[in-house]
Design an enzyme around this catalytic site. Sequence first.
Site, PDB file in Angstrom:
ATOM      1  N   CYS A  63       0.965  -1.422  -0.036  1.00 28.85           N
ATOM      2  CA  CYS A  63       0.175  -0.261   0.470  1.00 28.85           C
ATOM      3  C   CYS A  63       0.834   1.095   0.042  1.00 28.85           C
ATOM      4  O   CYS A  63       2.072   1.431   1.006  1.00 28.85           O
ATOM      5  CB  CYS A  63      -0.610  -0.047   1.460  1.00 28.85           C
ATOM      6  SG  CYS A  63      -1.843   1.663   1.506  1.00 28.85           S
ATOM      7  N   CYS A  75      -1.194   3.866  -6.541  1.00 36.82           N
ATOM      8  CA  CYS A  75      -2.156   3.221  -5.893  1.00 36.82           C
ATOM      9  C   CYS A  75      -2.890   1.896  -5.883  1.00 36.82           C
ATOM     10  O   CYS A  75      -2.885   1.695  -7.080  1.00 36.82           O
ATOM     11  CB  CYS A  75      -3.476   3.849  -5.053  1.00 36.82           C
ATOM     12  SG  CYS A  75      -4.205   3.120  -4.998  1.00 36.82           S
TER      13      CYS A  75
HETATM   14  N1  DGL Z   1      -4.003   0.433  -1.622  1.00 36.30           N
HETATM   15  C1  DGL Z   1      -3.364   1.283  -1.306  1.00 36.30           C
HETATM   16  C2  DGL Z   1      -2.207   2.644  -1.838  1.00 36.30           C
HETATM   17  O1  DGL Z   1      -1.281   1.756  -2.367  1.00 36.30           O
HETATM   18  C3  DGL Z   1      -5.036   2.668  -0.952  1.00 36.30           C
HETATM   19  C4  DGL Z   1      -4.942   3.205   0.104  1.00 36.30           C
HETATM   20  C5  DGL Z   1      -6.577   4.114   1.030  1.00 36.30           C
HETATM   21  O2  DGL Z   1      -6.960   3.337   1.103  1.00 36.30           O
HETATM   22  O3  DGL Z   1      -6.333   5.179   0.969  1.00 36.30           O
HETATM   23  O4  DGL Z   1      -2.503   3.815  -1.497  1.00 36.30           O
END
Ligand code: DGL
Length: 259
Positions: free
Chosen positions: A75, A186
Site C-alpha cells: 500500500c 496506489c
Molecule cells: N492501496 C492503497 C495505496 O496503495 C490505497 C490507500 C487507501 O486506502 O486510500 O495507496
Amino acid sequence: MNIKNSPIGFFDSGVGGLSVMKEAISIMPNENFIYFGDSKNAPYGTKELDNVKNLTLNAVDFLLNKNVKAVVVACNTATSAAIEDIRDKYKNTVIIGIEPALKPAVKLKRKGNIIIMATPMTLKEKKFKLLMDKYKNESSIVSLPCAGLVEFIEEGILNGEKLENYLRQKFKPYLNANIAAIVLGCTHYPFIKEALSNVIGEDIPLIDGGLGTSHELKRKLIEKDLLNDSKEKGKITIYNSINDNKIIDFCYNLINIKI
Ligand code: DGL
C-alpha cells in the site's frame, strides 16, 4: 518448522495489495502467502497520518503473529505513513514497502506529462517529495490525487459508466495535451486499467510498481537465504478486517483476473 517454509505476509488498506501479491505469486509460485486487507477501515488515503500509522502497525503485528518470514506493505499510502516506524520497530524482519513507479515512466522518455495517480496522503508525504526531487528535472510530472477512487474498487466496481465518468472528470484538464505515461501510485488502481484506457486512450502506458516490488522482495529473500525451496505450489490464505465470505471470495477473484 524451517523458517524458509513460513509464509510471506502482504498487507493493504483493502483489496488493492492483491495486485502486488499476484505478481509475487507469479515469480515465486512455491512460496506460501498470507494476505491481510483492512477493508473495514479503507480508504486510508484521506485519513489522518497518525491514524494510518496505528492501523498499519496493527496490521503488521497481525501478520507477524501468523509467523510470516517477511512483510510487504503493499500500500503506497501505508508505506509513506509508516514504513520508517515499522523498520525501526522490527529491525530483524524483512520489510518491503511500495512507492509510485516513477523511474520506469521517466525512462520511457515519451513526450508529454507523466501523471501520477495516487491517494492524497501519498502525494502529500515526505517520501513522495523526495521521489519527485529525483526526477523533476528530467520530465514534466503532474500529481493527480484521486480521493474516492479506492472506494469503487473496494465495492467491486472495476468498470462501467460511473467509474469512467469519475476518471473522465479527473483527467479533463490533461486530455488536450500529450500524456507520456500514467503511474498507478496506489495498489488498487491496476484493477481498473481497462476503464482507464477507455478514458485516456489505449496507447498510453499505465505503469505500476507491483512487479518491481515483488522482484525486490525476491532479492531480499535470496540475500537472507529465506527463499522457500519447496517443489510444490504454495498455499494462499486471505484475511480481511470485514469478516465476511463475500469479500474473501472477491479477493480470490482478484488474484485470478487478468490485469
Ligand atoms: N492501496 C492503497 C495505496 O496503495 C490505497 C490507500 C487507501 O486506502 O486510500 O495507496
